[in-house]
Each structure stands twice: as C-alpha cells, then as structure tokens.
Design a protein around this motif. Structure first.
Motif, mmCIF file in Angstrom:
data_model
loop_
_atom_site.group_PDB
_atom_site.id
_atom_site.type_symbol
_atom_site.label_atom_id
_atom_site.label_comp_id
_atom_site.label_asym_id
_atom_site.label_seq_id
_atom_site.Cartn_x
_atom_site.Cartn_y
_atom_site.Cartn_z
ATOM 1 N N ASN A 148 -2.603 2.472 10.341
ATOM 2 C CA ASN A 148 -3.061 1.529 11.367
ATOM 3 C C ASN A 148 -2.069 0.371 11.472
ATOM 4 O O ASN A 148 -2.210 -0.637 10.778
ATOM 5 C CB ASN A 148 -4.458 1.014 11.020
ATOM 6 C CG ASN A 148 -4.975 0.023 12.051
ATOM 7 O OD1 ASN A 148 -4.417 -0.108 13.146
ATOM 8 N ND2 ASN A 148 -6.039 -0.688 11.694
ATOM 9 N N ASN A 178 -3.143 -3.314 11.583
ATOM 10 C CA ASN A 178 -3.779 -3.933 10.421
ATOM 11 C C ASN A 178 -2.976 -5.159 9.981
ATOM 12 O O ASN A 178 -1.748 -5.114 9.881
ATOM 13 C CB ASN A 178 -3.855 -2.915 9.278
ATOM 14 C CG ASN A 178 -4.405 -3.523 7.994
ATOM 15 O OD1 ASN A 178 -3.702 -4.231 7.299
ATOM 16 N ND2 ASN A 178 -5.655 -3.222 7.694
ATOM 17 N N ASP A 200 0.801 -1.225 0.000
ATOM 18 C CA ASP A 200 0.000 0.000 0.000
ATOM 19 C C ASP A 200 0.838 1.281 0.000
ATOM 20 O O ASP A 200 0.308 2.368 -0.220
ATOM 21 C CB ASP A 200 -0.940 0.012 1.216
ATOM 22 C CG ASP A 200 -0.196 0.145 2.529
ATOM 23 O OD1 ASP A 200 0.806 -0.584 2.712
ATOM 24 O OD2 ASP A 200 -0.596 0.969 3.376
ATOM 25 N N ASP A 248 -4.104 -7.167 7.127
ATOM 26 C CA ASP A 248 -4.806 -7.631 5.923
ATOM 27 C C ASP A 248 -3.931 -8.545 5.060
ATOM 28 O O ASP A 248 -4.455 -9.372 4.301
ATOM 29 C CB ASP A 248 -5.269 -6.433 5.091
ATOM 30 C CG ASP A 248 -6.577 -5.852 5.607
ATOM 31 O OD1 ASP A 248 -7.179 -6.479 6.505
ATOM 32 O OD2 ASP A 248 -6.982 -4.781 5.127
ATOM 33 N N ARG A 251 -3.214 -2.890 -3.850
ATOM 34 C CA ARG A 251 -2.916 -2.037 -2.693
ATOM 35 C C ARG A 251 -3.790 -2.335 -1.480
ATOM 36 O O ARG A 251 -3.544 -1.829 -0.400
ATOM 37 C CB ARG A 251 -3.064 -0.577 -3.097
ATOM 38 C CG ARG A 251 -1.970 -0.095 -4.032
ATOM 39 C CD ARG A 251 -2.300 1.211 -4.708
ATOM 40 N NE ARG A 251 -3.428 1.055 -5.629
ATOM 41 C CZ ARG A 251 -3.841 1.992 -6.466
ATOM 42 N NH1 ARG A 251 -3.229 3.166 -6.488
ATOM 43 N NH2 ARG A 251 -4.856 1.770 -7.272
ATOM 44 N N THR A 252 -4.818 -3.167 -1.675
ATOM 45 C CA THR A 252 -5.718 -3.514 -0.570
ATOM 46 C C THR A 252 -6.015 -5.009 -0.607
ATOM 47 O O THR A 252 -5.730 -5.708 -1.586
ATOM 48 C CB THR A 252 -7.052 -2.757 -0.684
ATOM 49 O OG1 THR A 252 -7.746 -3.210 -1.864
ATOM 50 C CG2 THR A 252 -6.832 -1.248 -0.776
ATOM 51 N N ASP A 264 -2.473 -0.810 5.671
ATOM 52 C CA ASP A 264 -3.014 0.496 6.058
ATOM 53 C C ASP A 264 -1.948 1.175 6.912
ATOM 54 O O ASP A 264 -1.809 0.878 8.106
ATOM 55 C CB ASP A 264 -4.319 0.335 6.835
ATOM 56 C CG ASP A 264 -4.947 1.677 7.214
ATOM 57 O OD1 ASP A 264 -4.329 2.729 6.920
ATOM 58 O OD2 ASP A 264 -6.041 1.662 7.806
#
Length: 540
Positions: free
Chosen positions: A64, A67, A14, A69, A37-38, A61
C-alpha cells in the motif's frame, strides 16, 4: 548492573531485504539496533525502551504505497515529549515534497530517499553525524572504582509518588545517558559520593578525567525530568543574576525521557573541597555556624532581599499552604496528624501531650482552619524555597553555595529562615525526650528579640544548647531584615506564624514519615506547633 553503555537505534522498517542489510551494517558500526516492522511495534519500543536515535521508513506496508504509518510514528514521538532528545531520520522510497515538509514539521533531522546504491552509505554517515552533533553522549566513558555500584545502589532514591513511574532498574541506562551528556568527551568519571536528595533525587560528586588530564570536581543532581526543567528555569530567572559570582552555582542541564541532570559548577571551588551544611554544623562550634549563616544571608542572598516588595496585607497561612503545595490538598495535614494521633478531634479546641500531664494546648488544626490571626502586612522576595541543610554547600572557611532551585521564586521573605530552623530543630538536632524538648521549645517560642539571648535549663544536653544558639543566630538575621519597619512584637508574630506553618509541614514530609529515626520527631513537631499557637493567642 549495566555492563555496557551502547548507542541504541530504533529501526522502523517493514521490508526484510532492507532491514536485514541495515541490521547487519549498523551492528558492525557499533550500534545496538531494535527493529520495529509496524506502527504498533514502534510505539511499543518507544514506550518501553530507551532509544538514542530513530530511523523511520514512511511506508510500513509495501502493498500500500499510500500508507504513511511512519509519519504516525513521528507524531507519537512528538506526543511522548521526545522530539528534542530523540533525533529522527526518515528513510523512504516514496519521497515527495509534501512528505518531506511534513517530516520537517515534526522535527526530523534528515530526510533520505531510498536511492539504490547510495542510501545505505548516506544513512550510516548521517547516523554517525547525528550521534556526534545531536545525541552527544560519551558512551565509552570509564567509571572508575566503585562508581557504577555507588550510582546503581541509589537509583531507587530517584522516585515519583505517582503510579506509572519507571522501575528503578529501568532508569539505569538513562542515568548513564545524562552523565554521558554532561561529560561528553571525558575519558573517566569517578563518583566519590552519592547523597539522597529530599525531593526524589540523587546528588553526586563527580571527578572527571579529560583527554588532557584531570578536571575540576563537580556536583551533579539527577531527578525527574519535569522537576529538573523547572529548577533550570528558576535558576535562570531568579538565581544567576542575583547571587554573587564567588558564591553562585553555574548550571548546565541535560535530559532523557524521564530524567534530568543538573551540573553545578561552584565558582573557583572544587566540589571535593565542599561539605554539606549539616556536616559543617556537627563539626564546628555554634558561633562558627552562626557566622556562616550571617555570610549566607548578608552576602550570598543579599540581592534577593534588597528586591523585596512593599508590605501588603496577606494571609500567611495561605501563602505557606501554596508554598508547601497544600492549598489543593486541604485534607493532607489532617490526614497526617490523624495518622499520628488517631483519636485527635480536628475541631477540638485543645490537644494534650505526655510532656504536659494535666494540661492542654491549643489545637493547631483548629488554628489552621480559622486562619484569621495569620493576616499580616508582609513583604515578599525571591527565596530559595527549600533551604534545608543539604542544599547548602560549605567550605572550611564557612563560605556558602546554594544548590537545588526547584522551589526558588518570589514568596514570603521569611520562608527560608523558618524552613532552615525546622530542619535544624527536627533533623539535625538529636532527638530529645518530650519533657526536655518542651523546655527547649518554650524558651524559643517566648523569645521576644534575639538580642535578648536565650537561657536554657542546665539539664538540656549539649546538642540542644548548641541548636538553641544557632537558631537564635538565625532569627537574628530574620529580625535584621525587618527591624527597620516593625516592632519586635510584630516581627515575633510574623516569624512565629511562618514557623508554625513550616513546623506543620514537617508532619507531611516523606523522610519524616519513612525514616525510623525521624518518625518520633513528628510528635515533637506537633507539640512545637501547639506551643506556637498558644503564644500567638496570648499576643492576640
């Protein structure tokens, strides 16, 4: 057409300053890189594109730090069944022991902390190492002549009847991936022939050129991943320890997300020196074909039959409904026959045919529903399971090699005989007019013992005369297996019952429904089944 076969990397990152540098560096290294990117973008790429290796940042992120992910992306890769074929490298600035352990549990190949000044070099080196050791695809193989065109013209033959199967053109990169895995290290591949398989696959004759010269020509079968895996397992369980070395095929297998490829190595024989049984059948005399079948059943498959079970009373109808995957589709045969004969009452005792004006025969559908006559004392053994003439390779001396073991397991001992007979009768033999086929089939149905021979009317064409001689020779091999323990009458009853089920199965086979040349033979198959029902009823 796929113009360039490139190593493809998914970069899940990201931070612009990170992915900007990595996209540039990896492109310079010769990789085709897709950026996500996500978490959602990564999942979209994984579900729509073919990727060879993934580089995944844990935190997607930057605002954060908690995170994770990237871990969710790894879990999604696992859920897609890609763990064994998609090496993953985790890249993170928040490297902790728990994260590292969690990554390793999900099959991550390497965990690289984002340490300034060195992680990019470490990452590039690791990617190259994993392409060399884990991906192992020959991306720079040259496909000689019309090889690419030949393959891509047949991609649609790799099919899946269920909804959601990939479009044929989307499978092209995966075809080159499995070929690149099977022939990793080869300089060139020349595809001499591509044959459509009867079960949603293609079979290739491949001539590789290695760094030091020409290699042995080989057979490659490419099909659905799940079916290929089953075939590979069946081979190791039922084939490699039971077929003689000089008549066996050795298998190597590789997989992509949707496809599997099996490399058949014919012991001491070039694939280029083999032909399919159907070609041997058409170009040789009936007696040469019978001699080849004797070798197949007495030599190649001998140990399968030596390991047969003791006789037990079983329903042959149910055994074959299971073998043909019809037990859980109870209406399938009714549906196929209804499409062929819309006015046929499935519960009627009799059915009429144009070849028999003023007469009627027993309705096979009613016989199938009753099923009482099919309970017999029978043996099981390992059987090939799909012994059609495309799955038998021959050399000019009549030696046989078997391929395609997707349906190879323990089943009724006569299964291969009756499947092969229906393939000869309804696919290899030229179509007969119904009245001529009636004479042909009546002679075979009434045959008590193959040693008695068969007498056909002189008005039957030469191709029917040849098919009859071959079928009688095939039955002689079946009778030889059972002669020591059963009377000729009981063998005939067991064979006809099995043949009836294999003949009804012809009605639901895809190639008989879709090939305009084969469609008329479905009516002949129904006539054949009715004649067998009549003979079985006479025997009581």
């Amino acid at each position: 057409m796929l113009t360039e076969h490139l190593p493809r990397v998914l970069l899940v990152e990201d931070e612009p300053q990170v992915y900007g540098t990595l996209l540039r560096r990896l492109a310079n290294d010769g990789f085709s890189v897709t950026l996500a990117r996500t978490y959602d973008e990564a999942c979209q790429v994984l579900e729509t594109e073919d990727i060879h290796l993934a580089v995944i940042d844990v935190v997607l992120d930057a605002a954060n730090p908690t995170n994770t992910d990237g871990i969710r992306v790894l879990e999604h890769i696992h859920s897609l069944g890609l763990r064994d074929i998609l090496p993953c490298i985790v890249l993170t600035a928040y490297g902790t022991l728990p994260l590292a352990l969690k990554s390793m549990d999900l099959g991550v190949a390497r965990f690289i902390p984002k340490q300034p000044g060195r992680y990019i070099a470490d990452l590039r080196q690791t990617i190259q190492e994993k392409f060399d050791s884990a991906v192992k695809i020959g991306f720079h193989i040259e496909y000689v002549g019309e090889s690419r065109q030949s393959i891509e013209q047949h991609i649609a033959d790799i099919h899946e009847p269920d909804a959601g199967w990939k479009d044929a053109q989307q499978l092209i990169p995966q075809v080159y991936d499995v070929l690149g895995k099977l022939f990793h290290g080869a300089k060139q591949l020349w595809i001499r022939r591509v044959v459509k398989g009867l079960s949603g696959s293609i079979v290739l004759e491949v001539h590789p050129t290695w760094q030091t010269g020409l290699g042995q020509s080989l057979i490659v079968k490419i099909g659905r991943r799940d079916k290929t895996l089953i075939e590979q397992q069946n081979y190791h369980r039922h084939v490699e320890h039971f077929l003689p070395r000089n008549h066996a095929t050795q298998i190597n297998a590789h997989y992509t997300r949707h496809l599997g490829a099996l490399l058949y190595t014919l012991a001491d024989t070039e694939a280029a020196d083999t032909i399919e049984f159907q070609d041997f059948y058409h170009n040789r005399s009936a007696f040469e074909v019978v001699a080849a079948l004797q070798g197949l059943f007495r030599t190649t498959c001998r140990l399968w039959y030596q390991g047969r079970t003791a006789p037990t009373r079983q329903s042959l109808r149910d055994l074959y409904l299971d073998a043909f995957y019809l037990r859980h589709q109870p209406g399938r045969l009714h549906k196929e026959i209804a499409a062929l004969r819309p006015n046929l009452d499935a519960h009627a005792a009799l059915v009429t045919f144009e070849a028999l004006p003023g007469a009627a025969l027993p309705n096979p559908l009613r016989w199938l529903e009753a099923g009482n006559a099919s309970v017999l004392a029978v043996c099981k053994s390992i059987t090939h399971g799909d012994l059609n003439t495309r799955n038998i390779l021959m050399n000019e001396d009549g030696q046989c090699w078997l391929i395609d073991f997707y349906r190879t397991y323990e089943s009724h001992i006569l299964r291969d005989f009756v499947v092969l007979e229906t393939d000869i009768k309804f696919r290899l033999m030229e179509t007969l007019a119904p009245e001529l086929f009636l004479k042909f089939e009546q002679a075979l149905v009434e045959l008590t013992h193959p040693r008695d021979g068969i007498s056909l009317d002189n008005d039957l064409p030469e191709n029917a005369q040849k098919a009859a001689v071959v079928i009688v020779g095939l039955r002689a091999e079946a009778w030889r297996l059972l002669d020591a323990t059963k009377s000729a009458r009981h063998i005939q009853q067991e064979y006809l019952t099995s043949l009836l089920m294999a003949t009804l199965n012809v009605l639901r086979l895809r190639h008989f429904r879709e090939d305009p040349l084969l469609q008329p033979r479905r009516e002949l198959a129904l006539l054949s089944a009715a004649l067998m029902c009549q003979q079985l009823q006479r025997q009581g």
